[in-house]
Design a protein around this motif. Structure first.
Motif, PDB file in Angstrom:
ATOM      1  N   THR A   1       9.856  25.244 -72.376  1.00  9.55           N
ATOM      2  CA  THR A   1      10.595  25.018 -73.615  1.00  9.55           C
ATOM      3  C   THR A   1      11.419  26.239 -73.986  1.00  9.55           C
ATOM      4  O   THR A   1      12.604  26.143 -74.318  1.00  9.55           O
ATOM      5  CB  THR A   1       9.619  24.681 -74.751  1.00  9.55           C
ATOM      6  OG1 THR A   1       8.833  23.553 -74.375  1.00  9.55           O
ATOM      7  CG2 THR A   1      10.371  24.381 -76.038  1.00  9.55           C
ATOM      8  N   THR A   2      10.783  27.401 -73.930  1.00  9.07           N
ATOM      9  CA  THR A   2      11.487  28.634 -74.288  1.00  9.07           C
ATOM     10  C   THR A   2      12.672  28.880 -73.363  1.00  9.07           C
ATOM     11  O   THR A   2      13.794  29.150 -73.805  1.00  9.07           O
ATOM     12  CB  THR A   2      10.523  29.830 -74.211  1.00  9.07           C
ATOM     13  OG1 THR A   2       9.436  29.606 -75.115  1.00  9.07           O
ATOM     14  CG2 THR A   2      11.239  31.117 -74.560  1.00  9.07           C
ATOM     15  N   ARG A   3      12.418  28.746 -72.069  1.00 12.29           N
ATOM     16  CA  ARG A   3      13.466  29.032 -71.084  1.00 12.29           C
ATOM     17  C   ARG A   3      14.676  28.105 -71.269  1.00 12.29           C
ATOM     18  O   ARG A   3      15.821  28.550 -71.332  1.00 12.29           O
ATOM     19  CB  ARG A   3      12.879  28.867 -69.687  1.00 12.29           C
ATOM     20  CG  ARG A   3      13.848  29.095 -68.543  1.00 12.29           C
ATOM     21  CD  ARG A   3      14.298  30.518 -68.482  1.00 12.29           C
ATOM     22  NE  ARG A   3      14.893  30.835 -67.196  1.00 12.29           N
ATOM     23  CZ  ARG A   3      15.722  31.845 -66.993  1.00 12.29           C
ATOM     24  NH1 ARG A   3      16.044  32.639 -68.005  1.00 12.29           N
ATOM     25  NH2 ARG A   3      16.226  32.078 -65.804  1.00 12.29           N
ATOM     26  N   LEU A   4      14.419  26.824 -71.363  1.00  9.12           N
ATOM     27  CA  LEU A   4      15.522  25.861 -71.454  1.00  9.12           C
ATOM     28  C   LEU A   4      16.257  25.983 -72.777  1.00  9.12           C
ATOM     29  O   LEU A   4      17.481  25.814 -72.831  1.00  9.12           O
ATOM     30  CB  LEU A   4      14.981  24.438 -71.273  1.00  9.12           C
ATOM     31  CG  LEU A   4      14.389  24.125 -69.891  1.00  9.12           C
ATOM     32  CD1 LEU A   4      13.879  22.704 -69.836  1.00  9.12           C
ATOM     33  CD2 LEU A   4      15.420  24.365 -68.793  1.00  9.12           C
ATOM     34  N   LEU A   5      15.523  26.297 -73.829  1.00  9.34           N
ATOM     35  CA  LEU A   5      16.167  26.434 -75.137  1.00  9.34           C
ATOM     36  C   LEU A   5      17.086  27.659 -75.166  1.00  9.34           C
ATOM     37  O   LEU A   5      18.212  27.593 -75.656  1.00  9.34           O
ATOM     38  CB  LEU A   5      15.107  26.538 -76.229  1.00  9.34           C
ATOM     39  CG  LEU A   5      15.633  26.560 -77.678  1.00  9.34           C
ATOM     40  CD1 LEU A   5      16.348  25.270 -78.011  1.00  9.34           C
ATOM     41  CD2 LEU A   5      14.479  26.798 -78.644  1.00  9.34           C
ATOM     42  N   VAL A   6      16.612  28.766 -74.616  1.00 12.13           N
ATOM     43  CA  VAL A   6      17.395  30.011 -74.672  1.00 12.13           C
ATOM     44  C   VAL A   6      18.646  29.902 -73.796  1.00 12.13           C
ATOM     45  O   VAL A   6      19.744  30.294 -74.211  1.00 12.13           O
ATOM     46  CB  VAL A   6      16.526  31.216 -74.247  1.00 12.13           C
ATOM     47  CG1 VAL A   6      17.374  32.473 -74.146  1.00 12.13           C
ATOM     48  CG2 VAL A   6      15.394  31.427 -75.238  1.00 12.13           C
ATOM     49  N   VAL A   7      18.523  29.374 -72.589  1.00  5.32           N
ATOM     50  CA  VAL A   7      19.717  29.297 -71.728  1.00  5.32           C
ATOM     51  C   VAL A   7      20.724  28.296 -72.286  1.00  5.32           C
ATOM     52  O   VAL A   7      21.918  28.363 -71.962  1.00  5.32           O
ATOM     53  CB  VAL A   7      19.347  28.922 -70.278  1.00  5.32           C
ATOM     54  CG1 VAL A   7      18.469  29.991 -69.654  1.00  5.32           C
ATOM     55  CG2 VAL A   7      18.688  27.560 -70.203  1.00  5.32           C
ATOM     56  N   SER A   8      20.266  27.389 -73.147  1.00  4.88           N
ATOM     57  CA  SER A   8      21.199  26.445 -73.767  1.00  4.88           C
ATOM     58  C   SER A   8      22.109  27.126 -74.777  1.00  4.88           C
ATOM     59  O   SER A   8      23.118  26.551 -75.185  1.00  4.88           O
ATOM     60  CB  SER A   8      20.436  25.315 -74.464  1.00  4.88           C
ATOM     61  OG  SER A   8      19.703  24.557 -73.532  1.00  4.88           O
ATOM     62  N   SER A   9      21.747  28.343 -75.192  1.00  2.96           N
ATOM     63  CA  SER A   9      22.588  29.024 -76.183  1.00  2.96           C
ATOM     64  C   SER A   9      23.929  29.445 -75.599  1.00  2.96           C
ATOM     65  O   SER A   9      24.866  29.723 -76.342  1.00  2.96           O
ATOM     66  CB  SER A   9      21.853  30.248 -76.737  1.00  2.96           C
ATOM     67  OG  SER A   9      21.640  31.206 -75.710  1.00  2.96           O
ATOM     68  N   SER A  10      24.022  29.541 -74.273  1.00  3.33           N
ATOM     69  CA  SER A  10      25.316  29.760 -73.592  1.00  3.33           C
ATOM     70  C   SER A  10      25.596  28.509 -72.772  1.00  3.33           C
ATOM     71  O   SER A  10      25.411  28.485 -71.546  1.00  3.33           O
ATOM     72  CB  SER A  10      25.250  31.003 -72.695  1.00  3.33           C
ATOM     73  OG  SER A  10      24.972  32.149 -73.459  1.00  3.33           O
ATOM     74  N   PRO A  11      26.021  27.449 -73.431  1.00  4.86           N
ATOM     75  CA  PRO A  11      25.973  26.118 -72.796  1.00  4.86           C
ATOM     76  C   PRO A  11      26.938  25.913 -71.636  1.00  4.86           C
ATOM     77  O   PRO A  11      26.726  25.034 -70.811  1.00  4.86           O
ATOM     78  CB  PRO A  11      26.310  25.171 -73.955  1.00  4.86           C
ATOM     79  CG  PRO A  11      27.117  25.995 -74.892  1.00  4.86           C
ATOM     80  CD  PRO A  11      26.576  27.393 -74.785  1.00  4.86           C
ATOM     81  N   TYR A  12      27.996  26.713 -71.569  1.00  6.32           N
ATOM     82  CA  TYR A  12      29.006  26.441 -70.542  1.00  6.32           C
ATOM     83  C   TYR A  12      28.888  27.359 -69.337  1.00  6.32           C
ATOM     84  O   TYR A  12      29.648  27.210 -68.379  1.00  6.32           O
ATOM     85  CB  TYR A  12      30.410  26.558 -71.144  1.00  6.32           C
ATOM     86  CG  TYR A  12      30.658  25.528 -72.221  1.00  6.32           C
ATOM     87  CD1 TYR A  12      30.788  24.179 -71.905  1.00  6.32           C
ATOM     88  CD2 TYR A  12      30.735  25.902 -73.558  1.00  6.32           C
ATOM     89  CE1 TYR A  12      30.999  23.229 -72.889  1.00  6.32           C
ATOM     90  CE2 TYR A  12      30.941  24.953 -74.555  1.00  6.32           C
ATOM     91  CZ  TYR A  12      31.074  23.620 -74.207  1.00  6.32           C
ATOM     92  OH  TYR A  12      31.279  22.691 -75.186  1.00  6.32           O
ATOM     93  N   LEU A  13      27.964  28.309 -69.394  1.00  2.00           N
ATOM     94  CA  LEU A  13      27.724  29.138 -68.219  1.00  2.00           C
ATOM     95  C   LEU A  13      27.084  28.293 -67.118  1.00  2.00           C
ATOM     96  O   LEU A  13      26.429  27.278 -67.385  1.00  2.00           O
ATOM     97  CB  LEU A  13      26.807  30.308 -68.570  1.00  2.00           C
ATOM     98  CG  LEU A  13      27.409  31.438 -69.408  1.00  2.00           C
ATOM     99  CD1 LEU A  13      26.369  32.526 -69.636  1.00  2.00           C
ATOM    100  CD2 LEU A  13      28.628  32.033 -68.732  1.00  2.00           C
TER     101      LEU A  13
END
Length: 1610
Positions: A541-553
């Protein structure tokens, strides 16, 4: 006779075979094939005879004839009689062996003829061919080729002959010395072997099932012996390849013991060829066939040769592929096929050879080995089944190779393994991890890589792209991999090294999860007790949520991560399903609506934090929340290289801690965050501070307590403390820690509940902030020099003050440290550099002061003043941004503030006033004498009555007053005399003290009235000229005063200036050019108006004398004459007279001699036209223009007509060119253009705006200006007037009717065109103009001008549009006029006749039948010659008129007219192919009108189907249908139609010339044989033969096609 005619047809076509155009050649061959379709035997005999007769026909054309014969034979071989076949066989054999040249198309074509005949007449062909294949003599190469081809095309027919052929051939092999001949023998042996193998493989269908392999074994071995032991050793590369190509299929026919015996020599011999040839396709193919033969007999020799085989084949695969051509790729595939054969027979030996070679460091060897391994895995799956563990273990070393080519090859091998179950074995997980590693390669590096040949690797071929594609394909298409990949791929989500692979990982996991979801909910749940290496739900949950903060990378990892979260919701927490099913799609939709450029990261992060808050609220489990916060803290180091994502994780931690119920957990996590934060990274300060601020929303006390403990700890001391992690901090490091802590306090105040936090601001928060900010040395506070620490303090204090201001309790909040904080901010502001803005500190400090000032207690006044002064000084002292210099102040303020000349003017006028008074007091006049300088002096002083300085204005009045009394003295009045008029100046003097401009200039006007009354007449012009100079006074007030006074003088005394008008007008024009002040132009315009009101003719003449082209100032003066209707009418009348009565142009000597059309415009009408434009363009001229509208319209229209093509005088041409390049004038001086502009202006001013717009849209104004388009332009103008200005027409028409006697032909043409077009509008009926217009036009019918006569006919025809009911009334007159036009022989260009045809087309349908009956035939005969006119207009008009004549006859067509219909049928059909579209369209209409008179329903239906207007016409299809119906219903017309077509064989239009033979061909196609006597075949054949020599390929093509159809009459 029939055979002779067939022969002539064939020979005519055969003669055309030599045409240079490939399309014609193809059509000739097609026509010959058409002959062969109906009469194959005769056509083939003709070809055979032709080739015999034309012995010297070039080889390419002989080949063409032979290929045509082959085509006919292929389709009609069973219609051929034996004799013809024998003749063809003999011909082809002779052609084939006629020369000893090798490999030409001609011999190939002859051989193909034999092969085609051999399909049925195998024995006859073999007899002829074998007769040329005699023992002991080397045969012709083509004989061998024919035998070879026969064996391929007819294996069942040829194989029985092979034993005898081989027995004859074998002795010849040793006789063949030339390499080319040997190549042919090799090819024959190859094909013989292949056909034999085919025969043996299909014995159940063979005519002789008793044939056995042994029948050929001995002969094949004998041939093999020569080929392998002798010919293979040749130096000729082509021969070697031919030998090896033959050895492949021959090896299957060798006796088993012989093959076993030869393999030790054969295999090395073939393998050795790889070193001698770059092109290895045949070698590899043959080697594969030999290996298959060896394997099929179970050869033991192969085992001995295996190592050498593998080594050579392996080296072939390892050679880099430099081309993707089919041949190169085919050769590679053949080598791989060899490995497949070996894998089936010796899998262990193969793997023992391949797998050790994976350990090499040589890139090419490793890549090649991997390619072979992939191929073997795919092609020999059964044999490799037991070898899977060995293969997997051997892949360990290649997995470590960093070479891109090796990586791609490894990925491809892993893909093959996945499809065949390898990855399910132990060790398969390493392969999957390798794929994921390659997916995580940095994408930006891949396109930059290059291969060894220096070529850039394409993006789609990069390792990363291939790996991503492979992972997705394996996940989605290989069902057996589902249990392998799920849930194993989850292990790669959290490790940082796989971050770049998150997008493909998430997509694959989503697909796998959805697939399992379809199978059942239980299969989707992850069993963490059996998969211990999987990340926990909190980690995922933590990993997927945090990487979603830069959604277009990473190619959209935000959307991919959110989708994976959605499918994993049951594994993360059972309660999340319903909420996430709603919220995650909304987040995905938001991403879809934006791009990387348009997305606001701040808004996106807030949406994700809201998602997290809702998730925590739904779970509402303290243990789960604490575990999630713990995992988040653990993952902080993952994002040390990505500050934005790490700061977002800090916010997530703060959000999670808000939901945590355990205070111990909260304080523990906060302490860990403070201890592990990377304070040296300033970008991380914001994230840490946000975390503490968010956490304070629910845990304010604990957050502040934890921060206070940390502040009081030894962490802020530079010496070693008790915490080992803070030992030996430098001063700089401590400052960074303090900066972060201060920022934390600021965010706590900004986010925590205001009612709680404000109570702690002064007691807890501010002391701790300043404790962090201030350093103490020996107990003395020392201000920090760290700018980051200062900025943090200012930012935090800004948040504190803003929170206090925005609080509901701000009014009651007493901020005791307010003054201290303000003083601190001012210190910061004063310390900022005054030369530049380097940091936002100044702005933040001022903003803080802004908030603080509004809080209680209020600041002292002096303190407030100091704050304002300090802030202003800090901002105002900043250097300005570099920009362009601005002279605004200097330009507008300096005359008021620092002009050095005002006092000079004051002194000068004061001195003048004293001198004049003195002179007046001491003047002694003994006799009456004039005061010569009076006008000059008054003109000099009077404008100064409006000077900037009031005192100067008064001095100027005094001067004028003295001058007037001086004049009275000169006139004899005593010094004591007081003049009532002059004394009024003293009254006005006091009013000049007012600064109001209206009062000031009114006083100036009154002064001018006084001067006008007392100034002598002889001084008036002197005064005016002096005042004209005053127009350029730099003092604008004085310049304005001069204009007021000038106009007043002109009004009062202008009547006596008639003689001076030209001079005054000239001076005014020159002053306008010199002075550019905006008030001057209106004043001068008024001056000219005043003059014109008193001297109109003189002013108009003076202005007309201005140089052309008129400059803008002259144009403005003309416009001044339109201010008052009475004056405007006078001016327009004068200008009309100049335009109409003067000669419009002069004809140069060159024009009179007829060499060049050189007409030169006269100046006065040209100037008057330009003046008319200016006057009429003025809005105030509207009333006068309406009164003179008809006269102006007609005059300008005729002016346009007589200036078309007229040139400017040479001196004006040069001016026009200079003016175009250097000024901004938009109107042209060109005579015709200026007249058109004036006409446009008249229409606009006369209320006919719609007319102007209509002409603009239709391009009418441009047409009016050109010689070629003038007439059309006049027509459009008349149409526009009829539509939009009908009430104006009676008077306009009346004026135009008077131009019938004009001496200028062009004017008569223009007026006739205008009147003719009026007759097309209904307005002539409404205004009762029809009769008068018709009478006028009929009277003009005898005009000497052909153009006028033509336009008369057009006008008469226009009655069909406006008054169709009147056509019948005036029918006889109209018909007589039109027929007279048809017979007009005085027009050399026959344009009158053309107009007559067009007019009749319009009128015929409206006339009475009895008026037409007597003239129909006459008209049809008169227009028939125009069908084939060279001019498109004549063809179109005559053909369309013919259609209307037919239409008029519908139901009552006399036989004599029907002849005209039949006679016109051929030209009408042929002109459908006319190069001009209007002609073709007219033909469509006319044919549709003609067909009812033919009384043929089928033909009418066909015409209706194909000839609809707007529908594309397939001419060939239509003509075919038409000829079919004609020949069915009117067979007797065949001869007449064909003979008429023959006339068009010589047409000048290529399309018609091509259509005529096509028409003829279709007639012949559909005619019955009994009607053949109607056609002169001899004449037709000769004509078609002539067309075969036509220069146009299209015509020759159609002629050849028609010749092919004439077989029907043979």
């Amino acid at each position: 006779m029939t055979e002779s005619y067939m022969k002539r047809l064939s020979f005519a076509l055969l003669d055309a075979v030599t045409d240079k155009d490939p399309v014609v050649q193809e059509q000739v061959c097609s026509a010959l094939c058409s002959l062969g379709e109906l009469r194959p035997a005769e056509m083939l005999r003709a070809c055979e005879e032709y080739l015999k007769q034309h012995d010297k026909l070039a080889h390419p054309y002989r080949a063409m004839v032979l290929r045509t014969m082959e085509t006919v034979l292929s389709s009609h071989i069973y219609k051929l009689d034996k004799d013809t076949a024998s003749a063809i066989i003999l011909l082809a054999a002779n052609e084939m062996t006629r020369t000893k040249e090798l490999g030409c198309d001609w011999q190939q074509a002859a051989s193909s003829v034999l092969v085609a005949v051999g399909k049925r007449f195998t024995n006859q062909v073999m007899e002829e061919v074998l007769s040329r294949f005699q023992p002991g003599l080397l045969p012709h190469c083509s004989v061998l080729q024919t035998l070879s081809s026969l064996s391929v095309s007819n294996a069942f027919g040829m194989v029985p002959f092979l034993p005898s052929i081989l027995s004859t051939m074998l002795p010849m092999l040793s006789m063949a010395k030339q390499d080319a001949m040997r190549v042919m023998f090799c090819c024959a042996l190859q094909h013989f072997s292949e056909s034999t193998l085919e025969y043996l493989a299909n014995l159940d269908q063979a005519p002789d099932p008793t044939v056995r392999r042994d029948t050929f074994a001995a002969d094949i071995f004998s041939a093999y012996d020569i080929l392998f032991h002798q010919w293979l050793q040749t130096r000729d590369a082509k021969l070697r390849l031919a030998v090896v190509a033959a050895l492949g299929p021959m090896s299957h026919l060798l006796p088993s013991e012989k093959l076993e015996e030869q393999l030790p020599k054969l295999l090395p011999g073939v393998l050795s060829l790889y070193k001698k040839h770059a092109e290895t396709f045949q070698i590899s193919k043959s080697l594969g066939q030999i290996l298959e033969a060896a394997v099929s007999l179970g050869s033991r020799t192969l085992e001995v040769q295996l190592d050498a085989l593998l080594a050579v084949l392996h080296s072939q695969v390892c050679v880099p592929v430099e081309s993707s051509s089919p041949l190169v790729m085919g050769s590679r595939n053949e080598v791989l096929r060899c490995f497949t054969v070996l894998a089936h027979c010796s899998p262990d030996r193969l793997l023992a050879f391949l797998l050790p070679r994976l350990d090499t460091n040589n890139e090419r060897l490793r890549v090649g080995t991997l390619h072979i391994l992939r191929h073997v895995i795919n092609s020999a799956a059964a044999q490799m089944e037991a070898k899977k563990p060995f293969v997997l273990s051997s892949m360990r070393i290649p997995l470590l190779d960093n070479n891109n080519k090796v990586k791609r090859a490894v990925v491809q091998v892993i893909s093959a393994m996945a499809h065949h179950g390898y990855l399910e074995q132990p060790g398969g997980e390493a392969m999957i991890e390798y794929i994921v590693q390659q997916c995580a390669l940095p994408p930006e590096q891949e396109p930059e890589k290059q291969n060894l040949e220096g070529e850039a690797l394409a993006t789609e071929d990069s390792v990363r792209a291939v790996s991503i594609s492979t992972l997705y394909l394996v996940s989605t298409t290989v069902d057996r991999m589902s249990d392998v990949l799920w849930p194993y791929l989850l292990e790669f989500l959290t490790p940082v090294r796989f971050t770049a692979a998150l997008t493909p990982l998430c997509r694959s996991l989503v697909h796998l999860a959805l697939k399992r979801q379809e199978a059942g909910t239980d299969t989707l749940l992850v069993q963490y007790n059996t998969h211990t290496n999987l990340p926990s739900p909190y980690a995922v949950t933590t990993r997927l949520l945090v990487v979603s903060s830069s959604p277009y990378l990473g190619n959209g990892r935000g959307a991919a991560s959110l989708r994976l979260l959605k499918v994993l919701q049951q594994n993360i927490h059972p309660l999340l399903a319903q909420r996430w099913d709603t919220t995650i799609p909304l987040l995905l939709e938001y991403l879809d609506e934006h791009t990387e450029e348009t997305l606001s990261l701040k808004e996106w992060e807030e949406k994700l934090l809201m998602f997290l808050r809702e998730t925590l609220a739904v779970v509402s489990d303290n243990v789960w929340t604490c575990q999630l916060s713990l995992e988040m803290c653990k993952q902080l180091p993952y994002y040390n290289g990505t500050p934005q994502e790490k700061n977002f994780l800090y916010k997530c931690i703060g959000t999670t801690l808000v939901a945590a119920a355990s205070k111990e957990v909260v304080r523990k996590h906060l302490q860990e965050l403070l201890e592990t934060a990377r304070y040296q990274e300033e970008v991380e300060h914001e994230g840490l501070a946000c975390c503490f601020g968010i956490c304070a929303i629910s845990h304010l006390e604990d957050t502040l307590a934890q921060l206070e403990d940390f502040v009081k700890s030894d962490v802020l001391r530079k010496s070693s403390g008790i915490f080992s992690i803070f030992k030996d901090r430098s001063e700089h490091e401590v400052e960074k820690v303090k900066s972060a802590l201060i920022l934390c306090y600021g965010h706590i105040v900004a986010r925590a509940p205001r009612e709680l936090v404000l109570a702690k601001v002064e007691s807890d928060i501010l002391p701790n902030m300043f404790q962090c900010f201030n350093n103490k040395v020996l107990g003395i506070k020392v201000e920090t020099k760290d700018p980051a620490l200062k900025l943090s303090l200012v930012q935090s204090l800004c948040m504190v003050s803003q929170t206090a201001c925005s609080s509901a309790q701000s009014g009651s909040f007493h901020f005791s440290r307010k003054a201290e904080l303000v003083a601190q901010m001012m210190e910061f502001i004063r310390a900022e550099p005054t030369d530049s803005l380097t940091t936002p500190l100044r702005k933040k400090a001022m903003l803080t002061c802004t908030h603080l000032v509004s809080l209680e207690p209020p600041l002292e006044e002096q303190t407030q003043a100091d704050v304002i002064h300090g802030c202003l000084r800090s901002v105002m002292a900043l250097l300005p941004e570099p920009q362009e210099e601005d002279d605004f102040c200097q330009e507008h303020l300096s005359p008021w503030i620092k002009s050095p000349r005002c006092h000079e003017r004051a002194r000068a006028l004061g001195l003048c006033a004293h001198l004049l008074r003195y002179f007046l007091e001491h003047l002694q006049v003994s006799a009456l004498v004039p005061f010569h300088n009076l006008g000059l002096l008054v003109g000099l002083f009077s404008p100064r009555c409006a000077d900037l300085w009031p005192s100067t204005r008064q001095e100027a009045v005094d001067c004028v007053h003295s001058l007037l009394y001086l004049q009275l003295s000169y006139e004899g009045f005593s010094r004591e005399h007081r003049d009532e008029v002059a004394e009024r100046l003293l009254i006005l003097r006091d009013s000049l003290m007012h600064a109001d401009a209206a009062v000031l200039f009114h006083a100036c006007h009154s002064i001018a009235q006084i001067i006008a009354k007392r100034l002598p007449p002889d001084q008036l012009i002197s005064l005016l000229l002096t005042m004209f100079e005053g127009l350029g006074d730099p003092d604008k007030n004085c310049s304005r005063a001069a204009t007021v006074m000038i106009n007043c003088l002109l009004k009062e005394r202008g009547a006596m200036l008639k003689e001076k008008v030209p001079e005054i007008v000239s001076v005014l024009r020159s002053k306008l050019q010199e002075v550019h002040e905006e008030h001057i132009l209106p004043a001068v315009q008024h001056s000219v108006y005043l003059l014109a009101s008193q001297h109109c003719t003189t002013v108009v003449s003076s202005l007309l004398g201005s140089p052309l082209p008129f400059d803008s100032h002259t144009c403005a003066l003309w416009r001044a004459l339109a201010m008052e209707p009475r004056l405007t009418a006078q001016v327009l009348g004068l200008l009309l007279e100049k335009v109409s009565r003067d000669v419009p142009f002069k004809e140069s000597r060159a024009f009179l001699l007829g060499s060049t059309p050189d007409r030169v415009a006269t100046l006065l009408p040209l100037a008057a036209t330009c003046a008319l434009y200016e006057v009429v363009s003025t809005p105030a001229s509207g009333t006068a223009v309406l009164d003179l509208y008809p006269q102006l319209f007609v005059a300008l229209l005729l002016r346009v007509s007589c200036t078309v093509g007229v040139q400017l005088p040479r001196n004006l041409q040069a001016k026009e060119r200079r003016g175009t390049s250097t000024t901004l004038r938009t109107r042209s001086l060109e005579p015709c253009s200026s007249a058109v502009d004036a006409l446009q202006a008249l229409l606009l001013r006369g209320g006919s705006q719609d007319v102007v717009q209509f002409m603009e849209l239709e391009g009418g104004w441009k047409l009016l200006r050109t010689s070629t388009g003038h007439e059309e332009g006049v027509t459009q103008l008349a149409s526009a007037m009829a539509k939009c200005a009908g009430p104006r027409l009676p008077l306009v028409t009346k004026a135009l009717l008077c131009t019938q006697s004009s001496v200028y032909e062009i004017q008569r043409v223009t007026s006739t065109a205008f009147l003719a077009e009026l007759l097309s509008s209904n307005v002539v009926n409404d205004l009762m103009l029809l009769e008068s217009l018709l009478d006028d036009l009929l009277a003009r019918q005898k005009d000497s001008s052909a153009s006028v006569r033509r336009l008369v006919l057009r006008g008469l025809a226009n009655t069909a549009s406006s008054s169709p009911d009147k056509v019948r009334t005036h029918g006889p007159q109209l018909l007589t006029a039109m027929i007279s036009g048809l017979d007009d022989n005085d027009d050399p260009h026959r344009l009158v006749a053309l107009e007559a045809m067009v007019g009749l087309t319009r009128l015929l349908d409206l006339m009475e039948p009895w008026d037409l009956r007597s003239v129909l035939l006459h008209m049809a005969i008169r227009i028939r010659p125009f069908f084939d006119s060279e001019k498109v207009e004549f063809r179109t008009a005559s053909i369309r008129l013919f259609g209307h004549l037919n239409k008029a006859c519908h139901g009552d067509c006399e036989d004599i007219f029907l002849e005209q219909v039949v006679g016109g049928l051929v030209p009408l059909l042929l002109h459908l192919q006319d190069p001009q579209a209007p002609v073709a369209s007219a033909c469509r209409f006319t044919l549709c009108m003609c067909v009812p008179n033919l009384e043929c329903a089928e033909l009418a239906t066909a015409f209706q189907k194909h000839l609809q207007e707007g529908r594309s016409l397939h001419f060939g299809e239509f003509l075919n249908s038409t000829c079919k119906h004609l020949m069915h219903h009117f067979p007797d017309l065949l001869g007449r139609l064909v003979s008429t077509n023959l006339f068009y064989f010589k047409s000048s239009w290529e399309g018609v010339r091509a259509a005529a033979p096509m028409f003829t061909g279709f007639l012949v196609l559909h005619a019955e044989p009994e009607h053949q006597p109607q056609v002169d075949l001899e004449q037709l054949l000769v004509a078609l033969q002539l067309l075969l020599r036509d220069p146009a390929p299209r015509v020759r093509e159609k002629a050849a096609e028609t010749l092919g159809r004439l077989v029907k009459f043979a």
